[in-house]
Motif scaffolding. Sequence first.
Motif, short mmCIF file in Angstrom:
data_model
loop_
_atom_site.label_atom_id
_atom_site.label_comp_id
_atom_site.label_asym_id
_atom_site.label_seq_id
_atom_site.Cartn_x
_atom_site.Cartn_y
_atom_site.Cartn_z
N THR A 32 0.82 -1.22 0.00
CA THR A 32 0.00 0.00 0.00
C THR A 32 0.85 1.27 0.00
O THR A 32 0.31 2.37 0.15
CB THR A 32 -0.90 0.02 1.24
OG1 THR A 32 -0.08 -0.08 2.42
CG2 THR A 32 -1.89 -1.13 1.22
N ILE A 33 2.16 1.14 -0.16
CA ILE A 33 3.05 2.28 0.01
C ILE A 33 2.76 3.37 -1.03
O ILE A 33 2.39 3.08 -2.17
CB ILE A 33 4.53 1.83 -0.06
CG1 ILE A 33 5.42 2.79 0.71
CG2 ILE A 33 4.99 1.65 -1.49
CD1 ILE A 33 6.74 2.18 1.13
N ASN A 34 2.93 4.61 -0.62
CA ASN A 34 2.70 5.76 -1.49
C ASN A 34 4.01 6.15 -2.16
O ASN A 34 4.92 6.67 -1.51
CB ASN A 34 2.16 6.93 -0.66
CG ASN A 34 1.85 8.15 -1.51
OD1 ASN A 34 2.10 8.17 -2.72
ND2 ASN A 34 1.31 9.17 -0.89
N PRO A 35 4.15 5.92 -3.46
CA PRO A 35 5.43 6.21 -4.14
C PRO A 35 5.68 7.69 -4.36
O PRO A 35 6.76 8.07 -4.80
CB PRO A 35 5.27 5.47 -5.47
CG PRO A 35 3.81 5.48 -5.73
CD PRO A 35 3.14 5.36 -4.39
N GLU A 69 2.88 3.39 8.56
CA GLU A 69 3.63 4.63 8.40
C GLU A 69 4.27 4.80 7.04
O GLU A 69 5.14 5.64 6.85
CB GLU A 69 4.70 4.74 9.50
CG GLU A 69 4.15 4.72 10.91
CD GLU A 69 3.18 5.86 11.18
OE1 GLU A 69 3.28 6.90 10.51
OE2 GLU A 69 2.31 5.71 12.07
N ASN A 70 3.86 3.96 6.06
CA ASN A 70 4.39 4.12 4.70
C ASN A 70 5.91 3.98 4.68
O ASN A 70 6.63 4.69 3.97
CB ASN A 70 3.98 5.50 4.15
CG ASN A 70 3.97 5.55 2.64
OD1 ASN A 70 3.35 4.72 1.99
ND2 ASN A 70 4.64 6.54 2.07
N ALA A 71 6.42 3.04 5.51
CA ALA A 71 7.86 2.90 5.71
C ALA A 71 8.41 1.66 5.02
O ALA A 71 7.71 0.65 4.87
CB ALA A 71 8.18 2.84 7.19
N THR A 116 11.60 6.16 -3.31
CA THR A 116 12.82 6.74 -2.72
C THR A 116 12.75 6.56 -1.22
O THR A 116 11.67 6.45 -0.63
CB THR A 116 12.96 8.23 -3.06
OG1 THR A 116 11.79 8.93 -2.59
CG2 THR A 116 13.13 8.44 -4.54
N ILE A 117 13.90 6.51 -0.59
CA ILE A 117 13.98 6.28 0.85
C ILE A 117 14.66 7.46 1.51
O ILE A 117 15.65 7.99 0.99
CB ILE A 117 14.69 4.94 1.15
CG1 ILE A 117 14.57 4.58 2.63
CG2 ILE A 117 16.13 4.95 0.71
CD1 ILE A 117 14.95 3.14 2.91
#
Length: 303
Positions: A32-35, A69-71, A116-117
């Motif tokens: 579910t991460i937001n790119p 937390e989108n981590a 990106t991180i």
Amino acid sequence: MAFLLPRLERADIVYKTLNETPFPTAVLVPKTINPKKACPLLVHFHGGGLYTGTNLEPAFLPLELAEAENAIMVSPTYRLLPEATGLNILDDLKDFWEWVRKSLPAYVAEKWPGLTIDLDRTAVFGESAGGYLSLQSAFLFPSVHIKVIMAQYCAIYPDIAAWNPQPAEVPSAADEFINAYIAQIKPGTIRLSSPYPALGDLGQAVKQTGRHRQWLGDNERLTLDYGLRTAEKLPPIWIMQGLDDRIMPKEATDELVARIREAHPETELLYSVQPGDHGFDSPHGLDEPYIAEGIELVRKYWP
């Protein structure tokens, strides 16, 4: 944990090689991460007394937290006692953090195009021995710029008296069992993984003989005293402990917390004590009241 893993994509990559032995780390990205936003980093260190366990075991809370937390989450292996020493493990910790800073962003960008991180938003989480490594990361490697530490029943420092004390009388059978295990180790052996409940009999023998300090070694960098003396500043810390823990006595974690507060009174530290034995928290989710309180502290500083 099993029901959470399908909700994250996992890749394994080698962060170092020693004597032709690759040291893998798991990298997990929530589906579910937001790119569109740079992702924070959550590093998980597994427990097992530094002599057993494997990465991602157990890791219920950090998996749920990474998704919430989108981590991006990373969970490395490291050398295990008694094939290794405590200093060997600290070397692995150092090499892992160097890999994170130098290589992880490029790996993520290649493996998951568009992601990106943000390494300036790094948190660490660990249970038992993993909690020790989480604290040691902040004590010994300040350049990592850890924003918050989450550590469970983590007081396995050799200079904490209540942790694995030397008994007045050592059971001969337990001592002989350990000696037999050590005798069969081939020189140069590197052991990185022994999934639970592997080596439970060895752990029981260590508990009965008080030989954990012998395995760790006597270098001062392994001690709480050294970490507290040399760390100029500590990130906020959330420590969890079971009231009835038979592996990590509450008295040991009480001393850990008291010494951190005395040496670094400016550090925000939440100490959550709950009924239960070692691993009491494993069935608890983010909505558990004491966990929700801890997460409130975490979210003040991370992500």
